[in-house]
Design a protein around this motif. Structure first.
Motif, PDB file in Angstrom:
ATOM      1  N   THR A 246      42.207  55.094  49.358  1.00 13.10           N
ATOM      2  CA  THR A 246      43.417  54.805  48.595  1.00 13.10           C
ATOM      3  C   THR A 246      44.634  54.771  49.514  1.00 13.10           C
ATOM      4  N   GLN A 247      45.446  53.724  49.392  1.00 11.30           N
ATOM      5  CA  GLN A 247      46.600  53.550  50.267  1.00 11.30           C
ATOM      6  C   GLN A 247      47.685  52.762  49.548  1.00 11.30           C
ATOM      7  N   THR A 248      48.830  52.662  50.181  1.00  9.17           N
ATOM      8  CA  THR A 248      49.930  51.892  49.611  1.00  9.17           C
ATOM      9  C   THR A 248      49.938  50.485  50.201  1.00  9.17           C
ATOM     10  N   GLY A 249      50.755  49.623  49.605  1.00  6.26           N
ATOM     11  CA  GLY A 249      50.876  48.256  50.093  1.00  6.26           C
ATOM     12  C   GLY A 249      50.522  47.263  49.008  1.00  6.26           C
ATOM     13  N   GLU A 250      51.141  46.096  49.071  1.00 10.25           N
ATOM     14  CA  GLU A 250      50.889  45.059  48.072  1.00 10.25           C
ATOM     15  C   GLU A 250      49.803  44.108  48.538  1.00 10.25           C
ATOM     16  N   THR A 251      48.815  43.859  47.680  1.00 15.64           N
ATOM     17  CA  THR A 251      47.753  42.905  47.998  1.00 15.64           C
ATOM     18  C   THR A 251      47.602  41.829  46.931  1.00 15.64           C
ATOM     19  N   LEU A 252      48.375  41.906  45.867  1.00 18.77           N
ATOM     20  CA  LEU A 252      48.293  40.907  44.801  1.00 18.77           C
ATOM     21  C   LEU A 252      48.540  39.521  45.384  1.00 18.77           C
ATOM     22  N   GLN A 253      47.667  38.577  45.051  1.00 15.91           N
ATOM     23  CA  GLN A 253      47.814  37.228  45.609  1.00 15.91           C
ATOM     24  C   GLN A 253      47.305  36.179  44.638  1.00 15.91           C
ATOM     25  N   GLY A 254      47.832  34.971  44.805  1.00 12.79           N
ATOM     26  CA  GLY A 254      47.380  33.834  44.024  1.00 12.79           C
ATOM     27  C   GLY A 254      46.793  32.778  44.934  1.00 12.79           C
ATOM     28  N   VAL A 255      45.774  32.074  44.443  1.00 14.65           N
ATOM     29  CA  VAL A 255      45.149  30.983  45.200  1.00 14.65           C
ATOM     30  C   VAL A 255      44.948  29.801  44.263  1.00 14.65           C
ATOM     31  N   ARG A 256      45.326  28.639  44.728  1.00 16.05           N
ATOM     32  CA  ARG A 256      45.109  27.417  43.964  1.00 16.05           C
ATOM     33  C   ARG A 256      44.787  26.299  44.934  1.00 16.05           C
ATOM     34  N   ARG A 257      43.666  25.628  44.685  1.00 22.31           N
ATOM     35  CA  ARG A 257      43.199  24.524  45.544  1.00 22.31           C
ATOM     36  C   ARG A 257      43.077  24.973  47.001  1.00 22.31           C
ATOM     37  N   HIS A 258      42.487  26.145  47.191  1.00 14.91           N
ATOM     38  CA  HIS A 258      42.171  26.686  48.519  1.00 14.91           C
ATOM     39  C   HIS A 258      43.414  27.007  49.342  1.00 14.91           C
ATOM     40  N   ALA A 259      44.546  27.204  48.686  1.00 12.42           N
ATOM     41  CA  ALA A 259      45.782  27.586  49.388  1.00 12.42           C
ATOM     42  C   ALA A 259      46.476  28.684  48.591  1.00 12.42           C
ATOM     43  N   TYR A 260      47.246  29.521  49.293  1.00 13.15           N
ATOM     44  CA  TYR A 260      47.979  30.584  48.606  1.00 13.15           C
ATOM     45  C   TYR A 260      49.021  29.982  47.668  1.00 13.15           C
ATOM     46  N   ALA A 261      49.215  30.656  46.532  1.00  9.50           N
ATOM     47  CA  ALA A 261      50.148  30.169  45.516  1.00  9.50           C
ATOM     48  C   ALA A 261      50.889  31.351  44.910  1.00  9.50           C
ATOM     49  N   ASP A 262      52.058  31.094  44.363  1.00  7.69           N
ATOM     50  CA  ASP A 262      52.865  32.119  43.700  1.00  7.69           C
ATOM     51  C   ASP A 262      52.141  32.559  42.432  1.00  7.69           C
ATOM     52  N   VAL A 263      51.917  33.865  42.274  1.00  2.57           N
ATOM     53  CA  VAL A 263      51.182  34.357  41.108  1.00  2.57           C
ATOM     54  C   VAL A 263      51.942  34.124  39.802  1.00  2.57           C
ATOM     55  N   LEU A 264      53.264  33.922  39.887  1.00  6.44           N
ATOM     56  CA  LEU A 264      54.052  33.715  38.670  1.00  6.44           C
ATOM     57  C   LEU A 264      54.107  32.251  38.252  1.00  6.44           C
ATOM     58  N   ASP A 265      53.613  31.360  39.094  1.00  6.26           N
ATOM     59  CA  ASP A 265      53.599  29.936  38.767  1.00  6.26           C
ATOM     60  C   ASP A 265      52.275  29.547  38.115  1.00  6.26           C
ATOM     61  N   ALA A 266      52.317  28.595  37.243  1.00  7.45           N
ATOM     62  CA  ALA A 266      51.121  27.981  36.649  1.00  7.45           C
ATOM     63  C   ALA A 266      50.114  28.992  36.121  1.00  7.45           C
ATOM     64  N   PRO A 267      50.508  29.843  35.160  1.00  8.44           N
ATOM     65  CA  PRO A 267      49.555  30.799  34.577  1.00  8.44           C
ATOM     66  C   PRO A 267      48.334  30.090  34.007  1.00  8.44           C
ATOM     67  N   GLY A 268      47.148  30.635  34.302  1.00  5.30           N
ATOM     68  CA  GLY A 268      45.914  30.039  33.824  1.00  5.30           C
ATOM     69  C   GLY A 268      45.358  28.980  34.744  1.00  5.30           C
ATOM     70  N   GLU A 269      46.167  28.547  35.713  1.00  2.85           N
ATOM     71  CA  GLU A 269      45.706  27.531  36.660  1.00  2.85           C
ATOM     72  C   GLU A 269      45.575  28.092  38.076  1.00  2.85           C
ATOM     73  N   THR A 270      45.943  29.348  38.247  1.00  3.52           N
ATOM     74  CA  THR A 270      45.934  29.988  39.569  1.00  3.52           C
ATOM     75  C   THR A 270      45.010  31.198  39.545  1.00  3.52           C
ATOM     76  N   ASP A 271      44.163  31.308  40.555  1.00  3.30           N
ATOM     77  CA  ASP A 271      43.336  32.500  40.693  1.00  3.30           C
ATOM     78  C   ASP A 271      44.217  33.644  41.177  1.00  3.30           C
ATOM     79  N   ILE A 272      44.184  34.770  40.483  1.00  2.00           N
ATOM     80  CA  ILE A 272      44.973  35.937  40.871  1.00  2.00           C
ATOM     81  C   ILE A 272      44.008  37.079  41.177  1.00  2.00           C
TER      82      ILE A 272
END
Length: 359
Positions: A246-272
């Motif tokens: 257990t540690q600190t740090g942010e790892t939340l990420q979004g991926v769309r079409r094999h590239a990183y994407a903003d997790v707040l954009d395109a809900p339902g179309e981005t892997d989070i």
């Protein structure tokens, strides 16, 4: 009325009506909304999707896990009935590779009760097409298992479970939320502080503005399955990206079409997804009475199981594909690729000696 709205519109309406939502609630809606969630509506895996998993890279990954499962089944005395459960089976590729190898062991096929836990209708259709010969059944919960040991496999499952995020401030920890700012989704903080002593010991001395992530859903899944394995015997094998303690740090990420994407954009179309806290999973498994192996990297695990020898055999049998086999081997075990980022976790009945975890 809301059924006609896009998921994006539904989330924004929810925030407008009820106020900001937790990161876990947002992530859960994005991924598993009944009709518009990422895993409900699309086919995310593969070159035409948003990401490629290890089983899609090479058959060697599943074949070695098939060997691993046979080894454990034999250690348990080759029980005449057992359950093999896969969490998040994707397109069914991993289980097809597993069973192609494992069912060569005399008695394994006859003893097998194949169970799958999946939420995506399109993926369930692919699983049925690949695995129908093994008479699979899909579970909606983790209850009513048949008698006999339970062997669980989860490849890139826990990283997709919703997480909560907390940020340390002078008056304690505040939960991170998703709200609306000038009509656009944005991160903010709950005004209600959480006392530091209610957080894990590992983050007690965290500096101001430190982020801590907690996956309560992952702990619940591990707890339910570990209790079943503790009673009936068996093991849980988890392959995913994450950290050992257990540690600190942010790892939340979004991926769309094999590239990183903003997790707040395109809900339902981005892997989070988020990295898995294997230390927390280990604590839950031990509390249920299971033994836990030292965490291994994917590269270590596959190498100890003989992926080098298997790659050489495949390349030798078909020289025209030798370069592809070598490339797949390097991608699965290479330190600069999946070999170090991905970890392999195993909790099991006391007395078993799972291969792949000792140097």
């Amino acid at each position: 009325m809301t059924q006609s709205l896009t998921l994006e519109q539904q989330i924004d309406l929810h925030i407008t009506t009820n106020g900001p939502m937790s990161v876990a609630t947002y992530m859960g809606l994005c991924l598993t909304h009944p009709s518009r969630g990422y895993y409900r509506a699309g086919e995310p895996i593969g070159r035409a999707g948003d990401f490629i998993t290890a089983p899609e890279i090479s058959q060697m990954f599943g074949e070695l896990i098939g060997f691993w499962l046979v080894n454990l089944w034999q250690q348990m005395g080759e029980p005449k009935a057992f359950t093999l459960l896969e969490l998040g089976p994707g397109r069914g590729t991993l289980m097809a590779d597993i069973l192609r190898v494992a069912c060569r062991a005399p008695g394994f096929r006859d003893a097998l009760n194949l169970r799958l836990f999946e939420t995506s209708p399109p993926l369930m259709a692919e699983q049925k097409a690949r695995l129908d010969v093994y008479d699979p059944k899909w579970l909606e919960n983790f209850e009513n298992f048949e008698d006999g040991p339970v062997l669980v496999v989860a490849n890139e499952f826990f990283d997709a479970l919703p997480i909560r995020q907390f940020i340390r401030k002078s008056d304690g920890w505040h939960e991170r939320q998703v709200g609306l700012l000038d009509g656009k989704r944005a991160f903010g903080l709950s005004p209600t502080p959480i006392p530091p002593q209610s957080m894990p010991d590992a983050v007690q001395d965290a500096a101001p503005d430190t982020i801590f992530e907690a996956c309560l859903a992952g702990g619940e899944v591990m707890s339910r399955l570990a209790k079943i394995v503790a009673v009936q015997g068996g093991s849980l094998l988890v392959v995913d990206y994450g950290y050992a303690a257990t540690q600190t740090g942010e790892t939340l990420q979004g991926v769309r079409r094999h590239a990183y994407a903003d997790v707040l954009d395109a809900p339902g179309e981005t892997d989070i997804s988020a990295h898995v806290d294997f230390g927390a999973l280990a604590n839950v498994a031990r509390q249920a009475g299971l033994a836990v192996q030292p965490l291994a990297t994917q590269g270590q695990f596959l190498t100890r199981l003989g992926i080098g020898e298997r790659a050489a055999a495949l390349a030798g049998a078909n020289p025209a594909s030798a370069a592809d086999v070598r490339a797949a081997h390097d991608r699965l075990v290479g330190d600069a690729q999946m070999g170090t980022l991905f970890k392999v976790f195993c909790a099991h009945s006391p007395g078993l000696q799972p291969p792949g975890f000792a140097a």
